[in-house]
Design an enzyme around this catalytic site. Structure first.
Site, mmCIF file in Angstrom:
data_model
loop_
_atom_site.group_PDB
_atom_site.id
_atom_site.type_symbol
_atom_site.label_atom_id
_atom_site.label_comp_id
_atom_site.label_asym_id
_atom_site.label_seq_id
_atom_site.Cartn_x
_atom_site.Cartn_y
_atom_site.Cartn_z
ATOM 1 N N HIS A 1 11.406 47.732 -0.352
ATOM 2 C CA HIS A 1 11.457 48.224 -1.735
ATOM 3 C C HIS A 1 12.748 48.974 -2.031
ATOM 4 O O HIS A 1 13.380 49.521 -1.125
ATOM 5 C CB HIS A 1 10.299 49.197 -1.993
ATOM 6 C CG HIS A 1 8.965 48.538 -2.052
ATOM 7 N ND1 HIS A 1 8.508 47.883 -3.161
ATOM 8 C CD2 HIS A 1 7.986 48.435 -1.127
ATOM 9 C CE1 HIS A 1 7.300 47.399 -2.926
ATOM 10 N NE2 HIS A 1 6.958 47.719 -1.683
ATOM 11 N N HIS B 1 1.966 50.039 -1.534
ATOM 12 C CA HIS B 1 1.696 51.006 -0.470
ATOM 13 C C HIS B 1 1.834 52.436 -1.008
ATOM 14 O O HIS B 1 1.060 53.320 -0.648
ATOM 15 C CB HIS B 1 2.651 50.801 0.706
ATOM 16 C CG HIS B 1 2.218 49.706 1.638
ATOM 17 N ND1 HIS B 1 2.319 48.373 1.315
ATOM 18 C CD2 HIS B 1 1.678 49.747 2.885
ATOM 19 C CE1 HIS B 1 1.862 47.636 2.329
ATOM 20 N NE2 HIS B 1 1.471 48.452 3.302
HETATM 21 C C1 LIG Z 1 -10.631 41.995 0.727
HETATM 22 C C2 LIG Z 1 -9.295 41.692 0.185
HETATM 23 C C3 LIG Z 1 -9.163 40.587 -0.771
HETATM 24 C C4 LIG Z 1 -8.266 42.433 0.557
HETATM 25 C C5 LIG Z 1 -6.894 42.190 0.119
HETATM 26 C C6 LIG Z 1 -6.030 43.298 0.581
HETATM 27 C C7 LIG Z 1 -4.584 42.955 0.442
HETATM 28 C C8 LIG Z 1 -4.095 41.620 0.886
HETATM 29 C C9 LIG Z 1 -3.762 43.838 -0.068
HETATM 30 C C10 LIG Z 1 -2.298 43.626 -0.236
HETATM 31 C C11 LIG Z 1 -1.621 44.831 0.280
HETATM 32 C C12 LIG Z 1 -0.141 44.652 0.182
HETATM 33 C C13 LIG Z 1 0.527 43.813 1.151
HETATM 34 C C14 LIG Z 1 0.527 45.270 -0.812
HETATM 35 C C15 LIG Z 1 1.985 45.179 -1.002
HETATM 36 O O1 LIG Z 1 2.495 46.460 -0.858
HETATM 37 P P1 LIG Z 1 3.987 46.771 -1.266
HETATM 38 O O2 LIG Z 1 4.177 48.213 -0.943
HETATM 39 O O3 LIG Z 1 4.857 45.902 -0.450
HETATM 40 O O4 LIG Z 1 4.092 46.513 -2.737
#
Ligand SMILES: CC(C)=CCC/C(C)=C/CC/C(C)=C/COP(=O)(O)O
Length: 284
Positions: free
Chosen positions: A247, A205
């Site tokens: 985090h 994020h």
């Molecule tokens: C179209 C497609 C495959 C989209 C995937 C988008 C997706 C699931 C992104 C993940 C985002 C996410 C939960 C990131 C984790 O963020 P942190 O800040 O917890 O590391």
């Protein structure tokens, strides 16, 4: 292998003990980097206990007096021992930073669950979380690309899409390599995650927020109040990761740093309409 006790106190051939007892029965500490005083050297050679310990040394230890040793005034010091006895400044600094990071992150995780001290603002934090999630950003960029009727608009939206995909890939790779676990107080109730998202370093994020904020400031948003709002949004997204307990502070700090530099990479890889046309031409 000699026992730990023997390792720490032995007067092995070619090495200087960390501490030895003086004639008065008290311990005398001597530096590894200095030649020990003659009375200690003499005692090393003649003391029956140290002679016994030297005799029980492993072959590895004895080999330590050969080429892999450092010389100190005629005395040979096995390098592995020097490293153990003199922990590096960087090692101590990193362990201290890590300890502060864990302590601070735990204290700041005040929205980690409903019954935490700031549990009542958890729904708001989760809203901020969604605003920095990959899916709304990818869907938004794709929708704007589809709706855009100018070449310039399409160019910007296409590059935003490319930047978002690049971000997902780079963060995924770093998470898979570093494999730092999320804080123990985190509740894994995030929506739509990849398997690497069980790891916390860096915060995806935070990278997205930093990169998208730079992207918006450079290509889309012009009015000053909106520019401030974009910066505030990016900061809140990062801060909310720690408040939610998702985090540690260093995950978010590195995430901001990485996202900032990712934008530079996007600028280098920028897809121009001419390049796109030639790429499409190659495909046909
Ligand atoms: C179209 C497609 C495959 C989209 C995937 C988008 C997706 C699931 C992104 C993940 C985002 C996410 C939960 C990131 C984790 O963020 P942190 O800040 O917890 O590391």
């Amino acid at each position: 292998m000699p026992s730990p006790k023997a390792r720490s106190s032995s007067g092995r051939s070619g090495s200087v003990p960390c501490n030895v007892t003086g004639g008065n029965g008290r311990y005398e500490f001597i530096s590894l980097n200095r030649t020990p005083p003659p009375h200690l050297l003499q005692r090393q050679g003649s003391d029956p206990t140290s002679a016994r310990l030297r005799a029980s040394e492993s072959p590895n230890r004895r080999r330590g007096s050969g080429s892999s040793t450092s010389s100190t005034g005629g005395q040979q010091l096995p390098e592995e021992d020097c490293m153990k006895l003199n922990p590096s400044f960087i090692g101590i600094a990193l362990s201290s930073l890590l300890a502060i990071d864990l302590w601070l992150s735990k204290r700041l995780g005040v929205c980690a669950c409903e019954d935490s001290s700031w549990g009542s603002v958890r729904p708001l934090m989760k809203l901020i979380e969604i605003s920095g999630h990959g899916i709304p950003w990818l869907a938004g960029a794709a929708y704007c690309l589809y709706k855009s009727d100018s070449v310039a608009g399409q160019e910007v939206m296409l590059n935003l899409l490319m930047a978002l995909v690049l971000d997902l890939v780079l963060v995924g790779v770093v998470k898979a390599v570093v494999r730092r676990r999320r804080p123990a107080h985190n509740r894994m109730d995030m929506f739509a995650t990849f398997s690497v998202d069980r790891y916390s370093f860096p915060s995806g994020h935070a990278t997205r927020a930093a990169m998208c904020a730079r992207f918006l400031l450079a290509h889309l948003v012009l009015a000053a109040p909106l520019r401030v709002l974009v910066l505030l949004w990016a900061s809140f997204v990062g801060f909310s990761r720690v408040l939610l307990g998702r985090h540690n502070v260093t995950d978010v700090a590195f995430g901001f740093f990485m996202g900032y530099w990712q934008y530079n990479l996007v600028e280098v890889l920028w897809l121009s309409p001419v390049m796109l046309q030639s790429m499409i031409g190659h495909l046909h």
